[in-house]
Scaffold this motif. Structure first.
Motif, PDB file in Angstrom:
ATOM      1  N   LEU A   1       0.828  -1.211   0.000  1.00 14.90           N
ATOM      2  CA  LEU A   1       0.000   0.000   0.000  1.00 14.90           C
ATOM      3  C   LEU A   1       0.865   1.265   0.000  1.00 14.90           C
ATOM      4  CD1 LEU A   1      -3.021   0.052  -0.214  1.00 14.90           C
ATOM      5  CD2 LEU A   1      -3.188   0.434   2.230  1.00 14.90           C
ATOM      6  N   ILE A   2       1.991   1.216   0.720  1.00 15.84           N
ATOM      7  CA  ILE A   2       2.921   2.353   0.715  1.00 15.84           C
ATOM      8  C   ILE A   2       3.469   2.563  -0.705  1.00 15.84           C
ATOM      9  CG2 ILE A   2       5.211   3.098   1.525  1.00 15.84           C
ATOM     10  CD1 ILE A   2       4.516   1.752   4.223  1.00 15.84           C
ATOM     11  N   THR A   3       3.820   1.433  -1.349  1.00  7.82           N
ATOM     12  CA  THR A   3       4.326   1.511  -2.727  1.00  7.82           C
ATOM     13  C   THR A   3       3.280   2.139  -3.652  1.00  7.82           C
ATOM     14  OG1 THR A   3       5.591  -0.489  -2.289  1.00  7.82           O
ATOM     15  CG2 THR A   3       5.399   0.161  -4.597  1.00  7.82           C
ATOM     16  N   SER A   4       2.004   1.747  -3.448  1.00  9.20           N
ATOM     17  CA  SER A   4       0.942   2.295  -4.301  1.00  9.20           C
ATOM     18  C   SER A   4       0.787   3.797  -4.098  1.00  9.20           C
ATOM     19  CB  SER A   4      -0.383   1.574  -4.040  1.00  9.20           C
ATOM     20  OG  SER A   4      -1.043   2.103  -2.914  1.00  9.20           O
ATOM     21  N   SER A   5       1.065   4.270  -2.887  1.00  9.83           N
ATOM     22  CA  SER A   5       0.990   5.709  -2.621  1.00  9.83           C
ATOM     23  C   SER A   5       2.083   6.454  -3.403  1.00  9.83           C
ATOM     24  CB  SER A   5       1.170   5.981  -1.119  1.00  9.83           C
ATOM     25  OG  SER A   5      -0.027   6.478  -0.569  1.00  9.83           O
ATOM     26  N   VAL A   6       3.265   5.839  -3.451  1.00 13.94           N
ATOM     27  CA  VAL A   6       4.371   6.467  -4.193  1.00 13.94           C
ATOM     28  C   VAL A   6       4.068   6.476  -5.694  1.00 13.94           C
ATOM     29  CG1 VAL A   6       6.846   6.400  -4.687  1.00 13.94           C
ATOM     30  CG2 VAL A   6       6.029   5.712  -2.481  1.00 13.94           C
ATOM     31  N   THR A   7       3.588   5.342  -6.215  1.00 12.37           N
ATOM     32  CA  THR A   7       3.293   5.306  -7.656  1.00 12.37           C
ATOM     33  C   THR A   7       2.152   6.274  -8.000  1.00 12.37           C
ATOM     34  OG1 THR A   7       1.886   3.368  -7.298  1.00 12.37           O
ATOM     35  CG2 THR A   7       4.126   2.938  -8.038  1.00 12.37           C
ATOM     36  N   MET A   8       1.230   6.450  -7.047  1.00  9.53           N
ATOM     37  CA  MET A   8       0.116   7.393  -7.263  1.00  9.53           C
ATOM     38  C   MET A   8       0.645   8.825  -7.378  1.00  9.53           C
ATOM     39  SD  MET A   8      -3.232   7.537  -7.447  1.00  9.53           S
ATOM     40  CE  MET A   8      -3.600   9.039  -8.307  1.00  9.53           C
ATOM     41  N   VAL A   9       1.485   9.203  -6.443  1.00  8.80           N
ATOM     42  CA  VAL A   9       2.018  10.578  -6.476  1.00  8.80           C
ATOM     43  C   VAL A   9       2.934  10.771  -7.692  1.00  8.80           C
ATOM     44  CG1 VAL A   9       4.102  10.408  -4.994  1.00  8.80           C
ATOM     45  CG2 VAL A   9       2.703  12.461  -4.908  1.00  8.80           C
ATOM     46  N   MET A  10       3.594   9.674  -8.100  1.00  7.40           N
ATOM     47  CA  MET A  10       4.453   9.741  -9.291  1.00  7.40           C
ATOM     48  C   MET A  10       3.633   9.894 -10.577  1.00  7.40           C
ATOM     49  SD  MET A  10       7.599   9.888  -8.554  1.00  7.40           S
ATOM     50  CE  MET A  10       8.277   9.596 -10.171  1.00  7.40           C
ATOM     51  N   SER A  11       2.421   9.333 -10.580  1.00  6.74           N
ATOM     52  CA  SER A  11       1.567   9.488 -11.771  1.00  6.74           C
ATOM     53  C   SER A  11       1.161  10.962 -11.927  1.00  6.74           C
ATOM     54  CB  SER A  11       0.343   8.567 -11.694  1.00  6.74           C
ATOM     55  OG  SER A  11      -0.547   8.987 -10.697  1.00  6.74           O
ATOM     56  N   TRP A  12       0.867  11.602 -10.801  1.00 10.86           N
ATOM     57  CA  TRP A  12       0.531  13.041 -10.823  1.00 10.86           C
ATOM     58  C   TRP A  12       1.761  13.862 -11.248  1.00 10.86           C
ATOM     59  CZ3 TRP A  12       2.701  16.768  -7.439  1.00 10.86           C
ATOM     60  CH2 TRP A  12       2.175  18.053  -7.580  1.00 10.86           C
ATOM     61  N   ALA A  13       2.919  13.541 -10.678  1.00  9.76           N
ATOM     62  CA  ALA A  13       4.159  14.273 -11.016  1.00  9.76           C
ATOM     63  C   ALA A  13       4.493  14.107 -12.503  1.00  9.76           C
ATOM     64  CB  ALA A  13       5.312  13.776 -10.142  1.00  9.76           C
ATOM     65  N   SER A  14       4.220  12.916 -13.054  1.00 13.52           N
ATOM     66  CA  SER A  14       4.488  12.680 -14.482  1.00 13.52           C
ATOM     67  C   SER A  14       3.642  13.595 -15.359  1.00 13.52           C
ATOM     68  CB  SER A  14       4.190  11.222 -14.852  1.00 13.52           C
ATOM     69  OG  SER A  14       4.982  10.367 -14.085  1.00 13.52           O
ATOM     70  N   LEU A  15       2.382  13.790 -14.983  1.00 13.75           N
ATOM     71  CA  LEU A  15       1.526  14.704 -15.750  1.00 13.75           C
ATOM     72  C   LEU A  15       2.049  16.137 -15.650  1.00 13.75           C
ATOM     73  CD1 LEU A  15      -2.094  13.444 -14.958  1.00 13.75           C
ATOM     74  CD2 LEU A  15      -0.763  13.074 -17.036  1.00 13.75           C
ATOM     75  N   LYS A  16       2.516  16.505 -14.474  1.00 20.09           N
ATOM     76  CA  LYS A  16       3.083  17.850 -14.276  1.00 20.09           C
ATOM     77  C   LYS A  16       4.298  18.057 -15.175  1.00 20.09           C
ATOM     78  CE  LYS A  16       1.104  20.347 -10.955  1.00 20.09           C
ATOM     79  NZ  LYS A  16       0.547  21.676 -11.278  1.00 20.09           N
ATOM     80  N   LEU A  17       4.995  16.935 -15.463  1.00 17.70           N
ATOM     81  CA  LEU A  17       6.189  17.007 -16.321  1.00 17.70           C
ATOM     82  C   LEU A  17       5.853  16.742 -17.797  1.00 17.70           C
ATOM     83  CD1 LEU A  17       8.670  15.054 -13.993  1.00 17.70           C
ATOM     84  CD2 LEU A  17       8.736  17.506 -14.492  1.00 17.70           C
ATOM     85  N   ASN A  18       4.543  16.666 -18.101  1.00 21.85           N
ATOM     86  CA  ASN A  18       4.071  16.418 -19.481  1.00 21.85           C
ATOM     87  C   ASN A  18       4.455  15.041 -20.017  1.00 21.85           C
ATOM     88  OD1 ASN A  18       2.603  18.663 -20.243  1.00 21.85           O
ATOM     89  ND2 ASN A  18       4.473  19.846 -20.645  1.00 21.85           N
ATOM     90  N   GLU A  19       4.643  14.084 -19.122  1.00 22.29           N
ATOM     91  CA  GLU A  19       5.051  12.739 -19.555  1.00 22.29           C
ATOM     92  C   GLU A  19       3.865  11.794 -19.392  1.00 22.29           C
ATOM     93  OE1 GLU A  19       8.639  11.747 -17.502  1.00 22.29           O
ATOM     94  OE2 GLU A  19       9.745  13.401 -18.408  1.00 22.29           O
ATOM     95  N   PHE A  20       3.008  11.780 -20.397  1.00 24.97           N
ATOM     96  CA  PHE A  20       1.763  11.020 -20.321  1.00 24.97           C
ATOM     97  C   PHE A  20       1.995   9.505 -20.256  1.00 24.97           C
ATOM     98  CE2 PHE A  20      -2.133   9.193 -22.244  1.00 24.97           C
ATOM     99  CZ  PHE A  20      -3.034   9.613 -21.285  1.00 24.97           C
TER     100      PHE A  20
END
Lengths: 198, 102
Positions: free
Chosen positions: A71-90
């Motif tokens: 579940l901790i890992t899923s939290s990191v991947t979740m925040v990374m998905s948002w950060a990827s959009l912020k970086l325009n990396e769909f």
């Protein structure tokens, strides 16, 4: 008519509307789980001394520890998905969101294994007050995981089309979904020690 | 869309996320290890809840960005925390009351 303040901040709150909305929802969720945590304290004090700890010894700590890490890992991947959009990396967004869903599925599978092991040993919510609150708390948490997975799947697949037309609004949607997902993780961080370790 | 400044900002955030992830994983192992310590139930509860609170603060502060969030959200959460502690105090108060009644 366009929904107002989906991207720009409202002058009086300083937030886009959905962010204020999700935080108010999460505040209500704190009280929902708070009521059950309160019931846990009530039942623990009401049980014979040491009984709650003894009844809980049937639970599988290594499996629950592994689930906590998932579940901790899923939290990191979740925040990374948002950060990827912020970086325009769909493409990276798609990858991280897919991993988040995979972790969520893994969590549920392990929970299923745990539940069936209990039922095989004839342990049910009616067995004693510990298992009554254990199944209530973990069951409600599991429902939150399932609800979150439905929303995340929508944003991973059909809902992701919005990225092409309204990328900023889509990024904000992922931030909102992420806030919910982190909350579900946060609840588990407290459930794990009080149910499995104490 | 993200500007150059935003990109640098997000990349520094990613480093923080990874550090928090490592801290959460280590603290999970510490929580389990601490449960095997030969201490009283009261001490064990205090220790486990302290570690859980640190982990919870890391998730709320960094993954949920509370550390840099607007004041309105902080006020909403402080109000919620107040009601939450009242909810936790109610069962404890009833048992203190029962103990006093003998």
């Amino acid at each position: 008519m366009e929904i107002p303040y989906t991207v720009e901040e409202r002058p009086d709150t300083g937030l886009y509307n959905a962010k204020l909305g999700i935080w108010l929802f999460l505040a209500s969720e704190v009280m929902l789980f708070g009521g059950l945590f309160s019931a846990y304290i009530f039942l623990r004090f009401g049980a014979p001394v040491g009984a709650f700890h003894e009844w809980g010894l049937e639970l599988n700590i290594p499996l629950a520890t592994f689930n906590t890490l998932i579940l901790i890992t899923s939290s990191v991947t979740m925040v990374m998905s948002w950060a990827s959009l912020k970086l325009n990396e769909f493409k990276k967004y798609k990858l991280y969101m897919g991993l988040t869903l995979l972790c969520a599925l893994g969590f549920l599978i392990i929970k299923y294994i745990e539940y069936t092991a209990k039922f095989d040993h004839h342990i049910y919510p009616s067995t004693n007050t510990f298992y009554a609150i254990y199944f209530t708390l973990t069951g409600l948490h599991g429902l939150h995981i399932i609800g979150g997975m439905i929303v995340l799947y929508y944003f991973w697949m059909p809902g992701s089309k919005m990225w092409n037309s309204k990328p900023e609004q889509f990024t904000n949607r992922i931030e909102i979904a992420g806030l919910y997902w982190h909350f579900v993780d946060l609840v588990w961080i407290f459930l794990f020690p009080i149910l499995y370790l104490l | 869309m993200s500007s150059g400044h935003d990109t640098i900002d997000i990349q520094s955030h990613i480093k923080v996320y990874m550090t928090v992830f490592a801290a959460l994983a280590v603290l999970t192992v510490v929580t389990v290890a601490a449960s095997y310590l030969d201490i009283s139930t009261g001490e064990a509860i205090l220790l486990a809840l302290t570690i859980a609170s640190i982990k919870g603060s890391l998730v709320a502060g960094y993954f949920m960005h509370l550390i840099s969030e607007k004041a309105l959200i902080t006020w909403i959460l402080m109000l919620t925390a107040g009601f939450f502690f009242v909810l936790m105090f109610i069962p404890m108060a009833s048992f203190i009351d029962q103990a006093q009644l003998g």
